[in-house]
Scaffold this motif. Sequence first.
Motif, mmCIF file in Angstrom:
data_model
loop_
_atom_site.group_PDB
_atom_site.id
_atom_site.type_symbol
_atom_site.label_atom_id
_atom_site.label_comp_id
_atom_site.label_asym_id
_atom_site.label_seq_id
_atom_site.Cartn_x
_atom_site.Cartn_y
_atom_site.Cartn_z
ATOM 1 N N THR A 116 -17.915 34.121 97.142
ATOM 2 C CA THR A 116 -19.106 34.968 97.232
ATOM 3 C C THR A 116 -19.794 35.022 95.873
ATOM 4 N N GLN A 117 -21.125 34.901 95.878
ATOM 5 C CA GLN A 117 -21.874 35.174 94.649
ATOM 6 C C GLN A 117 -22.683 36.452 94.860
ATOM 7 N N TYR A 118 -22.755 37.239 93.795
ATOM 8 C CA TYR A 118 -23.435 38.542 93.886
ATOM 9 C C TYR A 118 -24.322 38.726 92.654
ATOM 10 N N HIS A 119 -25.570 39.086 92.891
ATOM 11 C CA HIS A 119 -26.532 39.190 91.792
ATOM 12 C C HIS A 119 -27.331 40.497 91.911
ATOM 13 N N VAL A 120 -27.653 41.055 90.775
ATOM 14 C CA VAL A 120 -28.524 42.229 90.741
ATOM 15 C C VAL A 120 -29.611 41.971 89.698
ATOM 16 N N VAL A 121 -30.869 42.161 90.108
ATOM 17 C CA VAL A 121 -31.985 42.061 89.171
ATOM 18 C C VAL A 121 -32.618 43.444 89.096
ATOM 19 N N GLY A 122 -32.627 44.005 87.886
ATOM 20 C CA GLY A 122 -33.129 45.372 87.747
ATOM 21 C C GLY A 122 -34.294 45.464 86.796
#
Length: 220
Positions: free
Chosen positions: A214-220
């Motif tokens: 799984t890849q998980y990304h957050v752009v804030g």
Amino acid sequence: MPAATERRGTPQAEAMDRMYRLTRHVYDASRKYYLLGRDRLIADLDPPAGGSVLEVGCGTARNLIVAARAHPRARFYGFDISEEMLKTARASVARAGLADRISLAQGDACGFDAEAAFGRADFDRVYVSYALSMIPPWRAASAEALRLVAPGGRLHVVDFGDAEGLPGPARAAIRGWLSLFHVTPRSGLGPELFRLAGLQGRVAASSALHRGYTQYHVVG
Ligand SMILES: C[S@@+](CC[C@H](N)C(=O)[O-])C[C@H]1O[C@@H](n2cnc3c(N)ncnc32)[C@H](O)[C@@H]1O
């Protein structure tokens, strides 16, 4: 909703309708075993009180329902290109008694008129769960998802990764199995989200979960 209606009948809409016409009935029961990381994403959303949350490619609305229960002070929106999936989504939302907090529409992740569909241009949180791996122009869809994030908001993305932490034969088996479902893990997704974040003066963070499955990304 003219913008949404025009999207029906596109090759991608037809492909997704064909794929999910029957399997939508067993989708939630089967996918819980291999669409990993969705509940981590939902917990991380943490929308502000009275805030808005949009799911791009919402499928059966499984995530929207879990998220609406987890974050009871927010309003939820979801769209999907497949009318077949939306049939299940609408029924599930109604059965959950959440029709007053979850709105659904048909639309394309590569160009979505949120104002026409939902009467608002952007959202405090936008998330994409296991959809970019099924969208050939995934870079355009990533940019579109970020465009829908309100100032000060966040984009969360979870999807299949390159499974780098698994042995070669296991990686090859996973790839072969996913290709049967028109799924292609996007190995360039993290770099692309960092690039898009940089263009907007935003920050991005990426993690590989479950040995890279799984890849998980957050752009804030
Ligand atoms: C694997 S399912 C994931 C559904 C849901 N997000 C989840 O995590 O359970 C992928 C979904 O993306 C939708 N989809 C594929 N291409 C799309 C597009 N161009 N725009 C919007 N949705 C799309 C499919 O119809 C399908 O419902």
